[in-house]
Design an enzyme around this catalytic site. Structure first.
Site, mmCIF file in Angstrom:
data_model
loop_
_atom_site.group_PDB
_atom_site.id
_atom_site.type_symbol
_atom_site.label_atom_id
_atom_site.label_comp_id
_atom_site.label_asym_id
_atom_site.label_seq_id
_atom_site.Cartn_x
_atom_site.Cartn_y
_atom_site.Cartn_z
ATOM 1 N N GLY A 129 3.165 12.687 -8.492
ATOM 2 C CA GLY A 129 4.528 13.053 -8.845
ATOM 3 C C GLY A 129 5.436 11.866 -9.115
ATOM 4 C CG HIS A 130 9.644 12.730 -9.043
ATOM 5 N ND1 HIS A 130 10.532 12.280 -8.096
ATOM 6 C CD2 HIS A 130 9.492 14.061 -8.815
ATOM 7 C CE1 HIS A 130 10.922 13.281 -7.332
ATOM 8 N NE2 HIS A 130 10.308 14.374 -7.736
ATOM 9 C CG HIS A 131 11.348 8.466 -7.951
ATOM 10 N ND1 HIS A 131 11.718 9.555 -8.729
ATOM 11 C CD2 HIS A 131 12.180 7.451 -8.291
ATOM 12 C CE1 HIS A 131 12.727 9.203 -9.492
ATOM 13 N NE2 HIS A 131 13.033 7.934 -9.265
ATOM 14 C CB VAL A 132 4.274 8.631 -6.221
ATOM 15 C CG1 VAL A 132 3.055 8.255 -5.384
ATOM 16 C CG2 VAL A 132 4.630 10.102 -6.008
ATOM 17 C CG ASP A 149 10.804 9.800 -2.091
ATOM 18 O OD1 ASP A 149 10.484 8.613 -2.288
ATOM 19 O OD2 ASP A 149 11.674 10.135 -1.250
#
Length: 215
Positions: A129-132, A149
């Site tokens: 996912g995003h901001h991983v 995250d």
């Protein structure tokens, strides 16, 4: 491209990605192991391998610790990690950053603003996912799902089909077993399994890390 350590079944998928990317294999180095390549024409035993100046390589192993060992051996020969190998069927946003020596396998999906470290494996059809943030030498198994995250420490394994929920931190040298659903933070040097996943202390070994991710 030099493929270093070619016993892992993963080598077949790496070779297929190289073919789809139009990248030539200059050598496939067998480190005292039985090779598992589709094209065996460029296999060289480590004892006979003469590293070219400035040669760049991908370490071919699912186990993070085994991958680390191969990287040390290759660097001792004067080789350098190649740029990330990304299958053309993978989906990556422009905001993602992928470290050298990483392999993003077929059908993987990477979210926005995600940072992937050095020599990371994101296996086929996995979703990140995003901001991983994935630390160096992390291995993500086939079909695993990481929400947004998430932080994964170096040398950790997320097994096939596992799910990690948002805002979770997974420590270094830890294993998320295949099919586990992780809802809480995982300390360093632990193995978690089940739904919800429960953590147990774990002393990492290359052999045990190798069997949990599906490759």
């Amino acid at each position: 491209m030099i493929l270093f350590g070619i016993r892992s079944p993963l080598i077949v998928e790496i070779e297929e990605t190289l073919i789809r990317c139009g990248i030539a294999i200059s050598a496939a180095v067998s480190v005292n192991d039985t090779p598992r390549m589709l094209d065996r024409s460029r296999i060289v035993d480590l004892r006979d391998f003469a590293a070219p100046p400035g040669g760049r390589f991908i370490a071919c192993a699912f186990s993070p610790h085994r991958r680390g060992e191969l990287i040390e051996q290759a660097r001792a020969l004067g080789l350098e990690l190649a740029q990330a190998l990304i299958d053309p069927t993978a989906i990556l946003p422009q905001s993602a950053r992928i470290g050298e020596g990483s392999f993003i396998n077929a059908g993987a999906v990477i979210g926005g603003a995600t940072i992937i470290g050095e020599a990371v494996l994101v296996n086929r059809a996995a979703s990140v996912g995003h901001h991983v943030l994935l630390g160096d030498r992390v291995s993500i198994g086939p079909g695993a799902t990481l929400a947004g995250d998430i932080r994964v420490g170096e040398n950790s394994v997320i097994g096939a089909g596992a799910t990690v929920q948002p805002d979770v931190r997974i420590g270094a040298n830890s294993i998320v077993s295949a099919g586990a659903v992780v809802r809480k933070n995982v300390p360093d040097n632990c193995i978690v399994a089940g739904n919800p996943a429960v953590a147990k202390p774990f002393k990492p070994r290359a052999s045990s890390l190798q069997i949990t991710g599906g490759e």
